[in-house]
Design a protein around this motif. Sequence first.
Motif, mmCIF file in Angstrom:
data_model
loop_
_atom_site.group_PDB
_atom_site.id
_atom_site.type_symbol
_atom_site.label_atom_id
_atom_site.label_comp_id
_atom_site.label_asym_id
_atom_site.label_seq_id
_atom_site.Cartn_x
_atom_site.Cartn_y
_atom_site.Cartn_z
ATOM 1 N N ILE A 148 1.001 -1.330 0.215
ATOM 2 C CA ILE A 148 -0.047 -0.002 0.053
ATOM 3 C C ILE A 148 0.789 1.054 0.044
ATOM 4 C CG2 ILE A 148 -1.904 -1.041 0.835
ATOM 5 C CD1 ILE A 148 -1.050 -0.152 3.754
ATOM 6 N N LYS A 155 -6.499 -1.517 2.533
ATOM 7 C CA LYS A 155 -7.187 -2.078 1.599
ATOM 8 C C LYS A 155 -8.526 -2.743 2.027
ATOM 9 C CE LYS A 155 -3.805 -4.160 -0.550
ATOM 10 N NZ LYS A 155 -2.904 -4.831 -1.269
ATOM 11 N N THR A 156 -8.303 -3.278 3.331
ATOM 12 C CA THR A 156 -9.388 -4.068 3.947
ATOM 13 C C THR A 156 -10.791 -3.347 4.200
ATOM 14 O OG1 THR A 156 -7.688 -5.459 4.898
ATOM 15 C CG2 THR A 156 -10.095 -5.894 5.876
#
Length: 416
Positions: A148, A155-156
């Motif tokens: 990232i 992103k989760t």
Amino acid sequence: MTHTEFVGTGETDVPPFPLPPAGVPVIANDDAALRIAAEVARQIAPGAAQRDHENRFPARELDIFSGSGLWGITVPRAYGGAAVSYRTLGQVIRLIAKADSAVAQLSQNHFATIASLVSCASPEQARDLFALVLKGYRFGNAFSERGIRHVGALKTRFQITGDTVTLNGIKHYCTGALSAHLVQIVALDEDGHSHLAIAERHAPGLNVINDWSAFGQKGTASGTVQLTDVQVPRNRVIPVWKAYRPDAPFADSAISQFIQAAIDAGLADAAIDATIDLVHTRARAWIDSGQEKASDDPYTIQMVGALKIRLNAGLALLDRAGDAIDYAVSTPSAQSVATAQIETAQAKVLTTESAMEATNRLFELAGASATDRKLNLDYLWRNARTHTLHDPVRWKYAIVGNYYLNHALPPLHAWS
């Protein structure tokens, strides 16, 4: 294989630890917390270097620490806890870190989660989770991700279905997750706001992989958490983003950094004590000193004095930071939170630099024999080097300088 036996790292999905036994004590006040912390430190210190050498997870030592009641000392009094001061918490963490910094770090995200519950949980959520903490339940972290742009660009995401949320993703550097009873998973909602989804460690689809391979803080087993359709009740989802609102912040960012600084202080303290012992027992006076003993070498005396002065300055700043956090928790405002962040940043600079200098000077002052691999004294340097990489001190200097020079408040996130 029992949890007290597993050694090393690998692609091993470690089963959940047993739930805590009944009868974990609830500590009553600050004095009791400090007294118990000193006793726990005395019990877990023996064998710390050997555990590191064998790459062995400190399961017994962790159970002694959390089973003592110390992991519940910041629970508010309204929910049955002692609500000790942050000055006291810093001293507790320093004592444990001096004995074994890996064991101390396993508690860092636990205490940070308690702070998040204080600031952002509903009364019902707090009542539910604090009751478990006082029974000895441990929180473990599933926050960071790889690949990232920066540490906060996660992103989760979670999907809401009725009374549950579903999580999918992979988390790394998950300190405490392996040995946790509850895993706090950081995920974003559709608006990009951060939440803690607190899952049972045995939840289907939640797998903790023992793949931590760093050369330091080996005992943290800060491996990988894999999330495959993990279900978490919505009443276990905490909107932690609310702690970082510029118009109404809480002291959560300072608290997280404060605990990291206390760990570094403990590492520095351990290294200085080891240095003093080695100067008396192994080191020789330098040929040009005219002295019979290394402890009478004037340059050695000067260096030990410098190490102690720097550490004591860091400890004083750590106490000041604890007091500022206490005030910010009781009286939250943009200014009180900024003051807590600045005080903590100053402490973090000195404790980081003290830990690195002390673990380096240990070998310089003790001499070449201190590098004998049988002694494993490099574990102190490796632990300090690894732990102090958590967030860069160069940015602490920038935050402090910008505050005093330009009256700029520090950024509101978990790393400032």
